[in-house]
Write an enzyme that holds these catalytic residues in place. Structure first.
Site, PDB file in Angstrom:
ATOM      1  N   THR A 107       0.736   2.985 -13.350  1.00  0.00           N
ATOM      2  CA  THR A 107      -0.370   3.934 -13.329  1.00  0.00           C
ATOM      3  C   THR A 107       0.177   5.364 -13.410  1.00  0.00           C
ATOM      4  O   THR A 107       1.029   5.727 -12.599  1.00  0.00           O
ATOM      5  CB  THR A 107      -1.147   3.811 -11.987  1.00  0.00           C
ATOM      6  OG1 THR A 107      -1.177   2.429 -11.595  1.00  0.00           O
ATOM      7  CG2 THR A 107      -2.541   4.352 -12.096  1.00  0.00           C
ATOM      8  N   ARG A 109       1.058   8.971 -12.714  1.00  0.00           N
ATOM      9  CA  ARG A 109       1.006   9.626 -11.395  1.00  0.00           C
ATOM     10  C   ARG A 109       1.625  11.007 -11.493  1.00  0.00           C
ATOM     11  O   ARG A 109       2.642  11.192 -12.144  1.00  0.00           O
ATOM     12  CB  ARG A 109       1.775   8.772 -10.390  1.00  0.00           C
ATOM     13  CG  ARG A 109       1.654   9.209  -8.954  1.00  0.00           C
ATOM     14  CD  ARG A 109       1.844   8.036  -8.011  1.00  0.00           C
ATOM     15  NE  ARG A 109       2.868   7.127  -8.450  1.00  0.00           N
ATOM     16  CZ  ARG A 109       4.175   7.286  -8.191  1.00  0.00           C
ATOM     17  NH1 ARG A 109       4.590   8.307  -7.487  1.00  0.00           N
ATOM     18  NH2 ARG A 109       5.054   6.400  -8.620  1.00  0.00           N
ATOM     19  N   GLU A 208      -9.941 -11.250  -8.681  1.00  0.00           N
ATOM     20  CA  GLU A 208      -8.955 -11.405  -7.603  1.00  0.00           C
ATOM     21  C   GLU A 208      -9.691 -11.734  -6.302  1.00  0.00           C
ATOM     22  O   GLU A 208      -9.163 -12.405  -5.418  1.00  0.00           O
ATOM     23  CB  GLU A 208      -8.167 -10.090  -7.455  1.00  0.00           C
ATOM     24  CG  GLU A 208      -6.691 -10.304  -7.211  1.00  0.00           C
ATOM     25  CD  GLU A 208      -5.887  -9.004  -7.247  1.00  0.00           C
ATOM     26  OE1 GLU A 208      -6.338  -8.002  -7.850  1.00  0.00           O
ATOM     27  OE2 GLU A 208      -4.786  -9.004  -6.663  1.00  0.00           O
TER      28      GLU A 208
END
Ligand code: 6MZ
Length: 351
Positions: A107, A109, A208
């Site tokens: 991701t 960042r 999930e």
């Protein structure tokens, strides 16, 4: 040449298609990053203590605890040199475990004053490009975090599109991940559609935890691959309709056995939804998810699958070979991998 199962799983050529960079850092890398972090040592030590305590819990931890662990590793990959080292270490460790093809995901960042999101992505791509590790092909999937909202997701996608032309052979796809208890899928469907329309492949975390409405929307998107796909079958918190759609649309699933057991989203290895996936002959690949956080390796995942679901060495070989089809690489790269598999088979599996 007869090997025991663990050794067979290690030397078997394998493809890792679901690995989050900051969840994959080994204890060795974490220790080394600690040493060079230059941060106040009390803070570092606290991070380190909670890291060791939680990753050593054999019985696992909740999803919530898992997500706290990512903050710990992310606090160490907080500048470009650390991101570069982390990426190269992870590549080397997968290669040592017999992985010939790796799709790393991460991701974007930023650390104000230290590293922009653009630098973060470019650093990972550079680390891949400049890796001296032999015998492993590595790609990058840029993750969108479902906790960050649609505006950040759109911005992150713009960033990917800006940088992709510099690394056309490396940046191949987009993933939607992050804490499944957070965020609304409706915020992310348009950005995923846009990513696809611009040529990026989609791997989307799905089911999930139980959420039938969301799962149906993700299935209808028909991503190239689904992560986890735990709560789709009716016996796992899904429904008959969802399961039938999954099978009908033949969307390959990335199965993360140890991750699911340790996050307690399935009760045990034996009671894992992989059994249903195998019984339905549904396309799938085995993956580690976060090999550091869950203290596993891809070869261990293969061994566990073999032991829990009575898979033979030939079954494991076929399973690994089939993963080539689901990889986000070129047809030529796939052909080369298949070639390499058939050579390996002649050497290690000819009966
Ligand atoms: C959903 C997960 C995950 O991006 O900083 N991540 N998202 N489910 C999971 N199952 C356990 N495991 C990892 O790597 C860490 C990030 O990956 C996602 C989370 O967003 C986590 O913050 P990067 O390299």
């Amino acid at each position: 040449m007869e090997q025991n199962l663990a050794e067979f799983c290690r030397i078997l050529p394998k493809l890792e298609l679901h690995a989050h960079l900051n969840g994959s850092l080994s204890n060795q890398t974490i220790k080394e990053l600690h040493k060079t972090s230059g941060k106040p040592s009390t803070e570092d030590n606290d991070h380190w203590k909670s890291w060791e305590k939680i990753t050593n819990q054999i019985e696992g931890h909740s999803l919530e605890e898992c997500f706290q662990l990512f903050n710990i590793t992310q606090s160490l990959t907080s500048h470009p040199a650390a991101v570069f080292k982390a990426t190269q270490d992870v590549i080397q460790e997968f290669a040592n475990d017999g992985v010939i093809y790796l799709e790393l995901r991460s991701t974007p960042r930023e650390v104000p004053g230290v590293m922009s999101k653009l630098e973060y992505i470019k650093t990972i791509a550079e680390a891949i490009l400049n890796s001296s590790c032999q015998g492993i092909l590595v790609k990058l999937i840029v993750s969108l975090d479902r906790r960050q909202g649609k505006q950040v997701a759109e911005e992150n996608l713009d960033l990917v599109l800006n940088v992709r032309h510099q690394y056309p052979d490396i940046i191949v796809g987009t993933d939607l991940s992050g804490d499944p208890n957070k965020g609304n899928i409706d915020d992310y469907l348009p950005v995923l559609e846009r990513a696809r329309s611009l040529g990026l492949k989609l791997a989307v975390h799905c089911a999930e935890i139980p959420n039938q409405e969301e799962v149906m929307k993700i299935l209808q998107l028909k991503p190239e691959r689904l992560g986890h796909a735990t709560c789709i079958h009716p016996e796992f918190g899904g429904s008959e309709t969802l399961w039938i759609k999954l099978l009908q649309w033949e969307i390959p699933v990335e199965i993360c056995l140890t991750s699911n057991v340790r996050c307690k989203t399935v009760p045990s290895y034996a009671a894992h939804h992989l059994e249903r996936v195998i019984a339905s002959k549904h396309p799938m690949t085995l993956a580690t998810d976060d090999k550091g956080v869950f203290n596993t390796t891809l070869s261990q995942e293969y061994r566990i699958a073999a032991e829990c679901f009575s898979l033979s060495k030939e079954d494991l070989y076929d399973l690994s070979l089939a993963s080539v089809e689901y990889a986000f690489c070129t047809e030529l790269e796939k052909m080369k991998m298949k070639d390499m598999f058939s050579h390996w088979k002649k050497r290690y599996l000819s009966l």
